[in-house]
Design a protein around this motif. Structure first.
Motif, short mmCIF file in Angstrom:
data_model
loop_
_atom_site.label_atom_id
_atom_site.label_comp_id
_atom_site.label_asym_id
_atom_site.label_seq_id
_atom_site.Cartn_x
_atom_site.Cartn_y
_atom_site.Cartn_z
N MET A 1 0.83 -1.20 0.00
CA MET A 1 0.00 0.00 0.00
C MET A 1 0.86 1.25 0.00
O MET A 1 0.52 2.23 -0.61
N ASN A 2 1.97 1.18 0.69
CA ASN A 2 2.84 2.34 0.78
C ASN A 2 3.46 2.66 -0.58
O ASN A 2 3.62 3.82 -0.94
N SER A 3 3.77 1.65 -1.37
CA SER A 3 4.38 1.91 -2.67
C SER A 3 3.38 2.54 -3.64
O SER A 3 3.75 3.35 -4.47
N ILE A 4 2.10 2.17 -3.51
CA ILE A 4 1.08 2.78 -4.37
C ILE A 4 0.89 4.25 -4.02
O ILE A 4 0.83 5.10 -4.90
N SER A 5 0.82 4.55 -2.75
CA SER A 5 0.67 5.96 -2.36
C SER A 5 1.93 6.76 -2.71
O SER A 5 1.83 7.93 -3.07
N ALA A 6 3.08 6.13 -2.66
CA ALA A 6 4.30 6.82 -3.06
C ALA A 6 4.32 7.04 -4.57
O ALA A 6 4.81 8.08 -5.05
N TYR A 7 3.76 6.10 -5.33
CA TYR A 7 3.72 6.23 -6.78
C TYR A 7 2.81 7.38 -7.21
O TYR A 7 3.13 8.12 -8.14
N PHE A 8 1.67 7.54 -6.55
CA PHE A 8 0.72 8.59 -6.91
C PHE A 8 0.92 9.88 -6.13
O PHE A 8 0.11 10.79 -6.23
N HIS A 9 1.96 9.99 -5.39
CA HIS A 9 2.22 11.20 -4.61
C HIS A 9 2.47 12.39 -5.55
O HIS A 9 3.18 12.28 -6.54
N THR A 10 1.85 13.50 -5.23
CA THR A 10 2.02 14.72 -6.02
C THR A 10 2.48 15.84 -5.10
O THR A 10 1.89 16.06 -4.05
N ASP A 11 3.49 16.54 -5.52
CA ASP A 11 3.97 17.68 -4.75
C ASP A 11 3.21 18.91 -5.22
O ASP A 11 3.59 19.58 -6.17
N TRP A 12 2.07 19.18 -4.57
CA TRP A 12 1.18 20.26 -4.99
C TRP A 12 1.86 21.63 -4.89
O TRP A 12 1.59 22.51 -5.69
N ALA A 13 2.73 21.80 -3.94
CA ALA A 13 3.38 23.10 -3.75
C ALA A 13 4.39 23.39 -4.86
O ALA A 13 4.67 24.56 -5.14
N ALA A 14 4.90 22.36 -5.50
CA ALA A 14 5.90 22.56 -6.55
C ALA A 14 5.29 22.78 -7.92
O ALA A 14 6.02 23.03 -8.88
N MET A 15 3.96 22.69 -8.02
CA MET A 15 3.32 22.85 -9.33
C MET A 15 3.38 24.31 -9.78
O MET A 15 3.12 25.22 -9.00
N THR A 16 3.68 24.51 -11.05
CA THR A 16 3.74 25.86 -11.61
C THR A 16 2.36 26.28 -12.09
O THR A 16 1.41 25.49 -12.07
N VAL A 17 2.25 27.51 -12.57
CA VAL A 17 0.98 28.01 -13.09
C VAL A 17 0.55 27.18 -14.30
O VAL A 17 -0.63 26.84 -14.46
N SER A 18 1.50 26.82 -15.14
CA SER A 18 1.17 26.00 -16.31
C SER A 18 0.64 24.63 -15.89
O SER A 18 -0.28 24.10 -16.52
N ASP A 19 1.21 24.07 -14.85
CA ASP A 19 0.71 22.79 -14.35
C ASP A 19 -0.73 22.91 -13.86
O ASP A 19 -1.57 22.06 -14.14
N TRP A 20 -1.02 23.97 -13.13
CA TRP A 20 -2.39 24.18 -12.62
C TRP A 20 -3.36 24.42 -13.76
O TRP A 20 -4.48 23.89 -13.76
N VAL A 21 -2.96 25.22 -14.74
CA VAL A 21 -3.85 25.47 -15.88
C VAL A 21 -4.12 24.16 -16.62
O VAL A 21 -5.27 23.86 -16.99
N GLY A 22 -3.10 23.36 -16.84
CA GLY A 22 -3.29 22.09 -17.51
C GLY A 22 -4.16 21.14 -16.72
O GLY A 22 -5.02 20.46 -17.28
N THR A 23 -3.97 21.11 -15.42
CA THR A 23 -4.78 20.24 -14.57
C THR A 23 -6.24 20.67 -14.58
O THR A 23 -7.14 19.85 -14.74
N ILE A 24 -6.47 21.97 -14.44
CA ILE A 24 -7.85 22.47 -14.42
C ILE A 24 -8.52 22.26 -15.78
O ILE A 24 -9.68 21.84 -15.86
N LEU A 25 -7.81 22.52 -16.87
CA LEU A 25 -8.38 22.28 -18.20
C LEU A 25 -8.71 20.81 -18.41
O LEU A 25 -9.75 20.48 -18.99
N THR A 26 -7.86 19.93 -17.95
CA THR A 26 -8.11 18.50 -18.09
C THR A 26 -9.37 18.09 -17.34
O THR A 26 -10.21 17.36 -17.88
N VAL A 27 -9.53 18.60 -16.14
CA VAL A 27 -10.72 18.25 -15.35
C VAL A 27 -11.97 18.84 -15.98
O VAL A 27 -13.00 18.15 -16.09
N VAL A 28 -11.91 20.08 -16.46
CA VAL A 28 -13.07 20.71 -17.08
C VAL A 28 -13.47 19.98 -18.36
O VAL A 28 -14.65 19.70 -18.60
#
Length: 71
Positions: A1-28
């Motif tokens: 279980m720990n390896s799965i959570s480590a695999y999907f871990h995302t460093d939200w604080a390190a995301m740039t504006v382009s990353d956020w725009v891409g993420t939001i566009l993908t969800v929309v």
């Protein structure tokens, strides 16, 4: 279980504006596609969509008539 959570871990604080725009566009876009699929495959809308299925061919015939001088 720990390896799965480590695999999907995302460093939200390190995301740039382009990353956020891409993420939001993908969800929309995903949500819009789900709404469109729901509307197209809903049996209630079948008659309305079936009545409009020949519209692309009618537009082609009208545009060809204009180019040929209305023949």
């Amino acid at each position: 279980m720990n390896s799965i959570s480590a695999y999907f871990h995302t460093d939200w604080a390190a995301m740039t504006v382009s990353d956020w725009v891409g993420t939001i566009l993908t969800v929309v876009i995903f949500v819009l596609m789900v709404v469109v699929y729901f509307q197209v495959f809903r049996p209630k809308n079948r008659d309305r969509l079936e009545a409009q299925k020949h519209i692309p061919f009618e537009v082609d015939n009208e545009s060809n008539g204009d180019k040929d001088g209305g023949k």
